[in-house]
Design a protein around this motif. Structure first.
Motif, short mmCIF file in Angstrom:
data_model
loop_
_atom_site.label_atom_id
_atom_site.label_comp_id
_atom_site.label_asym_id
_atom_site.label_seq_id
_atom_site.Cartn_x
_atom_site.Cartn_y
_atom_site.Cartn_z
N HIS A 1 0.80 -1.22 0.00
CA HIS A 1 0.00 0.00 0.00
C HIS A 1 0.84 1.28 0.00
O HIS A 1 0.43 2.28 -0.58
CB HIS A 1 -0.93 0.01 1.22
N LYS A 2 2.00 1.22 0.65
CA LYS A 2 2.78 2.44 0.86
C LYS A 2 3.95 2.60 -0.11
O LYS A 2 4.44 3.73 -0.30
CB LYS A 2 3.34 2.45 2.30
N LEU A 3 4.42 1.49 -0.70
CA LEU A 3 5.62 1.55 -1.52
C LEU A 3 5.33 1.25 -2.98
O LEU A 3 4.19 0.90 -3.34
CB LEU A 3 6.67 0.58 -0.95
N LEU A 4 6.35 1.36 -3.82
CA LEU A 4 6.14 1.35 -5.27
C LEU A 4 6.63 0.08 -5.97
O LEU A 4 6.43 -0.05 -7.18
CB LEU A 4 6.85 2.56 -5.89
N ALA A 5 7.25 -0.82 -5.25
CA ALA A 5 7.68 -2.08 -5.87
C ALA A 5 6.46 -2.90 -6.29
O ALA A 5 5.44 -2.92 -5.60
CB ALA A 5 8.56 -2.88 -4.91
N LYS A 6 6.58 -3.60 -7.42
CA LYS A 6 5.43 -4.33 -7.96
C LYS A 6 5.22 -5.68 -7.30
O LYS A 6 4.09 -6.20 -7.26
CB LYS A 6 5.61 -4.51 -9.47
N LYS A 7 6.29 -6.28 -6.78
CA LYS A 7 6.18 -7.61 -6.19
C LYS A 7 6.59 -7.57 -4.73
O LYS A 7 7.67 -7.06 -4.39
CB LYS A 7 7.09 -8.61 -6.93
N VAL A 8 5.73 -8.10 -3.85
CA VAL A 8 6.03 -8.18 -2.43
C VAL A 8 5.76 -9.61 -1.97
O VAL A 8 4.71 -10.18 -2.26
CB VAL A 8 5.19 -7.20 -1.59
N TYR A 9 6.72 -10.18 -1.26
CA TYR A 9 6.63 -11.56 -0.82
C TYR A 9 6.73 -11.63 0.71
O TYR A 9 7.27 -10.74 1.34
CB TYR A 9 7.77 -12.40 -1.40
N VAL A 10 6.20 -12.71 1.27
CA VAL A 10 6.38 -12.98 2.69
C VAL A 10 7.34 -14.16 2.83
O VAL A 10 7.16 -15.19 2.17
CB VAL A 10 5.05 -13.32 3.39
N LEU A 11 8.33 -14.00 3.65
CA LEU A 11 9.29 -15.08 3.88
C LEU A 11 9.68 -15.08 5.35
O LEU A 11 10.19 -14.09 5.87
CB LEU A 11 10.54 -14.89 3.00
N SER A 12 9.42 -16.19 6.02
CA SER A 12 9.74 -16.30 7.44
C SER A 12 11.25 -16.41 7.64
O SER A 12 11.97 -16.91 6.78
CB SER A 12 9.05 -17.53 8.04
N ASN A 13 11.70 -15.95 8.80
CA ASN A 13 13.08 -16.16 9.18
C ASN A 13 13.28 -17.61 9.58
O ASN A 13 12.33 -18.36 9.78
CB ASN A 13 13.44 -15.25 10.37
N PHE A 14 14.53 -18.01 9.70
CA PHE A 14 14.82 -19.34 10.23
C PHE A 14 16.02 -19.25 11.17
O PHE A 14 16.93 -18.46 10.96
CB PHE A 14 15.09 -20.36 9.11
N PRO A 15 16.01 -20.03 12.25
CA PRO A 15 17.12 -20.00 13.21
C PRO A 15 18.19 -21.00 12.84
O PRO A 15 17.94 -21.97 12.11
CB PRO A 15 16.43 -20.42 14.51
N THR A 16 19.39 -20.77 13.33
CA THR A 16 20.49 -21.72 13.12
C THR A 16 21.16 -21.99 14.46
O THR A 16 21.02 -21.24 15.42
CB THR A 16 21.53 -21.17 12.14
N ILE A 17 21.92 -23.07 14.49
CA ILE A 17 22.66 -23.45 15.70
C ILE A 17 24.15 -23.41 15.40
O ILE A 17 24.61 -23.98 14.40
CB ILE A 17 22.28 -24.87 16.17
N ASN A 18 24.90 -22.71 16.25
CA ASN A 18 26.35 -22.73 16.17
C ASN A 18 26.86 -23.33 17.47
O ASN A 18 26.85 -22.69 18.52
CB ASN A 18 26.91 -21.32 15.97
N LEU A 19 27.29 -24.59 17.40
CA LEU A 19 27.72 -25.31 18.59
C LEU A 19 29.17 -25.00 18.98
O LEU A 19 29.62 -25.37 20.07
CB LEU A 19 27.56 -26.82 18.38
N GLU A 20 29.90 -24.32 18.10
CA GLU A 20 31.31 -24.07 18.35
C GLU A 20 31.54 -22.87 19.26
O GLU A 20 32.49 -22.86 20.05
CB GLU A 20 32.05 -23.89 17.02
N LEU A 21 30.70 -21.84 19.14
CA LEU A 21 30.90 -20.62 19.92
C LEU A 21 30.40 -20.82 21.36
O LEU A 21 29.22 -21.06 21.59
CB LEU A 21 30.16 -19.45 19.27
N LYS A 22 31.32 -20.70 22.31
CA LYS A 22 30.97 -20.86 23.73
C LYS A 22 31.84 -19.91 24.54
O LYS A 22 32.82 -20.32 25.15
CB LYS A 22 31.19 -22.31 24.19
N THR A 23 31.46 -18.64 24.54
CA THR A 23 32.30 -17.64 25.21
C THR A 23 31.61 -16.97 26.40
O THR A 23 32.29 -16.46 27.28
CB THR A 23 32.71 -16.54 24.20
N THR A 24 30.29 -16.97 26.43
CA THR A 24 29.55 -16.25 27.48
C THR A 24 29.07 -17.19 28.57
O THR A 24 28.40 -18.19 28.29
CB THR A 24 28.33 -15.52 26.88
N THR A 25 29.39 -16.87 29.80
CA THR A 25 28.88 -17.62 30.95
C THR A 25 27.90 -16.72 31.70
O THR A 25 28.26 -15.62 32.14
CB THR A 25 30.02 -18.04 31.90
N LEU A 26 26.67 -17.16 31.79
CA LEU A 26 25.64 -16.36 32.45
C LEU A 26 25.80 -16.38 33.97
O LEU A 26 26.20 -17.38 34.55
CB LEU A 26 24.25 -16.89 32.09
#
Length: 358
Positions: free
Chosen positions: A148-173
């Motif tokens: 409604h507000k912009l001028l591009a002719k094609k608009v799509y919906v695409l969900s995000n997806f999460p990933t897992i990085n098992l190697e990074l372990k630097t923060t201790t809560l």
């Protein structure tokens, strides 16, 4: 096909993680995958695959001609076909499109609070959208608004997806294991950390052995000072911990007990998907497409935004019922792995790219 993800920084925010995830996931699917950070580098640089070709512009101004020239030469030299511009990088992508007319520009709208941006920002975005081959929105409401507000002719919906990085372990809560509430959100007004702090402060009267952990980038601004001031005024220093931007998100979530988002506005928050993938029970506000992630009471708890009392009640519900938390965590984990997978998202993205490739 050669595709470049364009993002203003590599700080550990939602849009930034999406750009990095896309660049990494495209490596086996296209000829060459590129990522360009325009203004800042950051922690997410370490998450980039070694097979992603990387460029940093060190852009200082809105019209930084040195940075514009550098990106234009890079695109021309490498024969890049598509620039996938994320969030606020749309203006630079528009300039590059004008300089390189055959280039396909796809803009990715992540920001659920776009309506509250300045009039000049909205105007520049509208003019820029004339040069977009297409727009990707993270939810239906952003799609409708873009149509409604912009001028591009094609608009799509695409969900995000999460990933897992098992190697990074630097923060201790800090805090006691099994009694940690985590909020994965940059410290910005629309994330409404003050609402969460009020809710958490009220439950400490009964459960003073629990702790709250705020993970996200912050600036030396009014929002940060308000959060810090609330913590100091209410003497929460031994219960609330602010870590800043962290790259080892999955490691942090594996140390946590409950995942919370208290936002006033959202698109489809990657943080919710990451909570679910890590096996956390989730509490979120009824904004954006949070209800598509947590669509019923078996998958988590949704509460009204800007209401610390109902948020506190939701926290107490999970704290008081371990069996319930296990049940909803398992249900949400099953949903995330089946409905928000990398393979299905990338298949849709590739189809969008192919529609616009010349």
């Amino acid at each position: 096909m050669k595709v470049l993800q364009l993002i203003d920084s590599l700080n550990a925010g939602g849009a930034e993680r999406v750009a990095v995830n896309y660049a990494n996931s495209l490596v086996p699917r296209i000829e060459v995958s590129y990522l360009c950070s325009t203004r800042e580098e950051g922690l997410l640089k370490t998450s980039l695959s070694k097979d992603v070709h990387y460029l940093f512009l060190n852009k200082k101004y809105t019209l930084d001609f040195k940075a514009i020239s550098k990106l234009h030469r890079f695109i021309k030299r490498h024969g890049i076909d598509i620039v996938h511009a994320h969030a606020s990088s749309f203006f630079l992508a528009t300039i590059i499109k004008i300089l390189h007319p055959k280039l396909v520009v796809i803009w990715h709208e992540h920001y659920g609070n776009r309506e509250k941006t300045s009039s000049i920002n909205k105007f520049i975005l509208k003019i820029s959208s004339h040069f977009f081959s297409g727009i990707i929105a993270v939810n239906d409401s952003l799609k409708t608004r873009s149509e409604h507000k912009l001028l591009a002719k094609k608009v799509y919906v695409l969900s995000n997806f999460p990933t897992i990085n098992l190697e990074l372990k630097t923060t201790t809560l800090h805090g006691e294991s099994g009694k940690r509430i985590v909020c994965l959100a940059n410290l910005r007004p629309d994330k409404d950390h003050i609402n969460l702090l009020k809710a958490f402060n009220s439950i400490l009267n009964t459960y003073n052995d629990w702790s709250l952990h705020l993970i996200g980038a912050f600036s030396d601004d009014e929002c940060y000072h308000a959060i810090n001031g609330f913590i100091e005024y209410n003497k929460l220093d031994n219960h609330v911990f602010v870590y800043g931007s962290c790259s080892d998100v999955h490691h942090i979530l594996r140390q946590s007990t409950i995942g919370v988002l208290s936002s006033k506005s959202e698109g489809l928050p990657l943080a919710l998907l990451e909570y679910g993938l890590a096996g956390l029970p989730v509490i979120a506000t009824k904004v954006g497409d949070c209800n598509k992630v947590v669509s019923n009471k078996d998958e988590g708890i949704l509460v009204e935004p800007k209401n610390d009392k109902v948020l506190a009640e939701a926290l107490l519900t999970f704290i008081n019922d371990v069996d319930l938390t296990r049940h909803v965590a398992k249900k949400l984990n099953n949903k995330i792995t089946s409905s928000f997978s990398e393979s299905s998202t990338m298949e849709t993205l590739m189809n969008i790219y192919k529609k616009h490739q010349k």
